[in-house]
Design a protein around this motif. Structure first.
Motif, PDB file in Angstrom:
ATOM      1  N   LYS A  97      46.869  72.581 -50.891  1.00  0.00           N
ATOM      2  CA  LYS A  97      47.576  73.518 -50.014  1.00  0.00           C
ATOM      3  C   LYS A  97      47.287  74.969 -50.402  1.00  0.00           C
ATOM      4  CE  LYS A  97      51.525  70.524 -48.860  1.00  0.00           C
ATOM      5  NZ  LYS A  97      51.447  70.565 -47.393  1.00  0.00           N
ATOM      6  N   LEU A  98      47.175  75.215 -51.708  1.00  0.00           N
ATOM      7  CA  LEU A  98      46.907  76.572 -52.178  1.00  0.00           C
ATOM      8  C   LEU A  98      45.529  77.085 -51.748  1.00  0.00           C
ATOM      9  CD1 LEU A  98      48.371  76.472 -55.808  1.00  0.00           C
ATOM     10  CD2 LEU A  98      49.305  77.686 -53.825  1.00  0.00           C
ATOM     11  N   TYR A 105      45.204  74.312 -42.566  1.00  0.00           N
ATOM     12  CA  TYR A 105      46.416  74.577 -43.333  1.00  0.00           C
ATOM     13  C   TYR A 105      47.576  75.048 -42.454  1.00  0.00           C
ATOM     14  CZ  TYR A 105      45.904  79.685 -43.104  1.00  0.00           C
ATOM     15  OH  TYR A 105      45.841  80.990 -42.670  1.00  0.00           O
ATOM     16  N   LEU A 106      47.281  75.412 -41.199  1.00  0.00           N
ATOM     17  CA  LEU A 106      48.333  75.867 -40.291  1.00  0.00           C
ATOM     18  C   LEU A 106      49.118  74.674 -39.735  1.00  0.00           C
ATOM     19  CD1 LEU A 106      46.359  78.587 -38.287  1.00  0.00           C
ATOM     20  CD2 LEU A 106      48.075  78.954 -40.082  1.00  0.00           C
ATOM     21  N   ARG A 107      50.441  74.802 -39.749  1.00  0.00           N
ATOM     22  CA  ARG A 107      51.307  73.765 -39.200  1.00  0.00           C
ATOM     23  C   ARG A 107      51.460  73.971 -37.693  1.00  0.00           C
ATOM     24  NH1 ARG A 107      54.319  71.222 -43.316  1.00  0.00           N
ATOM     25  NH2 ARG A 107      54.318  72.325 -45.320  1.00  0.00           N
ATOM     26  N   GLY A 113      50.600  75.827 -45.015  1.00  0.00           N
ATOM     27  CA  GLY A 113      50.740  74.776 -46.019  1.00  0.00           C
ATOM     28  C   GLY A 113      50.829  73.390 -45.430  1.00  0.00           C
ATOM     29  N   GLY A 114      50.207  73.200 -44.284  1.00  0.00           N
ATOM     30  CA  GLY A 114      50.309  71.910 -43.619  1.00  0.00           C
ATOM     31  C   GLY A 114      49.269  70.892 -44.029  1.00  0.00           C
ATOM     32  N   HIS A 158      53.547  68.630 -39.070  1.00  0.00           N
ATOM     33  CA  HIS A 158      52.140  68.364 -39.339  1.00  0.00           C
ATOM     34  C   HIS A 158      51.429  67.900 -38.082  1.00  0.00           C
ATOM     35  CE1 HIS A 158      52.316  68.721 -43.707  1.00  0.00           C
ATOM     36  NE2 HIS A 158      53.432  68.004 -43.694  1.00  0.00           N
ATOM     37  N   THR A 159      50.133  68.117 -38.074  1.00  0.00           N
ATOM     38  CA  THR A 159      49.301  67.542 -37.016  1.00  0.00           C
ATOM     39  C   THR A 159      48.944  66.112 -37.409  1.00  0.00           C
ATOM     40  OG1 THR A 159      47.216  68.225 -38.058  1.00  0.00           O
ATOM     41  CG2 THR A 159      48.286  69.815 -36.579  1.00  0.00           C
ATOM     42  N   GLY A 160      48.435  65.357 -36.453  1.00  0.00           N
ATOM     43  CA  GLY A 160      48.009  64.000 -36.753  1.00  0.00           C
ATOM     44  C   GLY A 160      46.926  63.964 -37.813  1.00  0.00           C
TER      45      GLY A 160
END
Length: 210
Positions: A97-98, A105-107, A113-114, A158-160
């Protein structure tokens, strides 16, 4: 050293955990990617519970279950394995995530942090571990893991794709740790072939744990 279990043989818990993880993992990935959100407020509320309190209850209660059982059986290496899974999942997921790998990483809800889904990673990792020691309830462990993973898509956290990576990551992490654990001196699989009336009986691997 003492003989403690016969559940980790080639036809039982380990292969069962792996097969279940692949089967339910693939079905979960297909579902979250192809089906996605329902848009139903009642289903959303249920998913919100699963991804919040439900997830916490699952992880805490199952950790306690394994640790208490292992402690009573004096299986210290299993306690170390369980806590090691928790720690390694946390380190790997948070480390990825970092990195903020764009654009994953976009929710979907606008946050960051996604990537990957920590909930899916930990849930499937614990399902694998639980099936090793309590294989009779494999259906329950993986049903909960799949439901928690789906809830993250339903609630827009979160995405799939992020969940799919989490599912794969959880399986790979715990599979690797269990393989390493089995090779450790504190968990050695040996073969026993007792003789019965002059005929050999099919050997059964037995786990020795200090």
């Amino acid at each position: 050293m003492q003989v403690v279990m016969k559940w980790l043989n080639s036809d039982n818990s380990f292969s069962k955990a792996f097969n279940w993880s692949i089967t339910i993992g693939c079905l979960t990935i297909i579902f979250v990617i192809l089906v996605g959100k329902s848009g139903n407020p009642y289903i959303w509320s249920f998913a919100h519970f699963l991804g919040g309190i439900g997830n916490d209850l699952f992880l805490i209660s199952t950790n306690i279950l394994i640790i208490v059982w292992a402690w009573r059986q004096r299986l210290r290496s299993i306690i170390s394995l369980t806590l090691g899974v928790d720690l390694l999942v946390l380190i790997i997921v948070q480390g990825i995530k970092l990195l903020k790998i764009s654009p994953w990483y976009l929710r979907p809800n606008g946050g960051v942090g996604g990537f990957p889904s920590g909930h899916a990673t930990h849930a499937f990792g614990m399902a694998f571990l639980l099936t090793l020691f309590f294989p009779r309830f494999a259906w329950l462990w993986y049903a909960i893991a799949a439901a928690i993973s789906w809830s993250r898509v339903e609630t827009d956290w979160h995405t799939g794709f992020q969940v799919a990576v989490g599912v794969i990551l959880g399986i790979v992490i715990v599979w690797g740790m269990v393989i390493r654990w089995l090779k450790h001196q504190n968990a050695v699989v040996i073969q026993t072939a007792p003789q019965v009336q002059g005929e050999s009986v099919q050997s059964q691997p037995v786990v020795l744990v200090e």
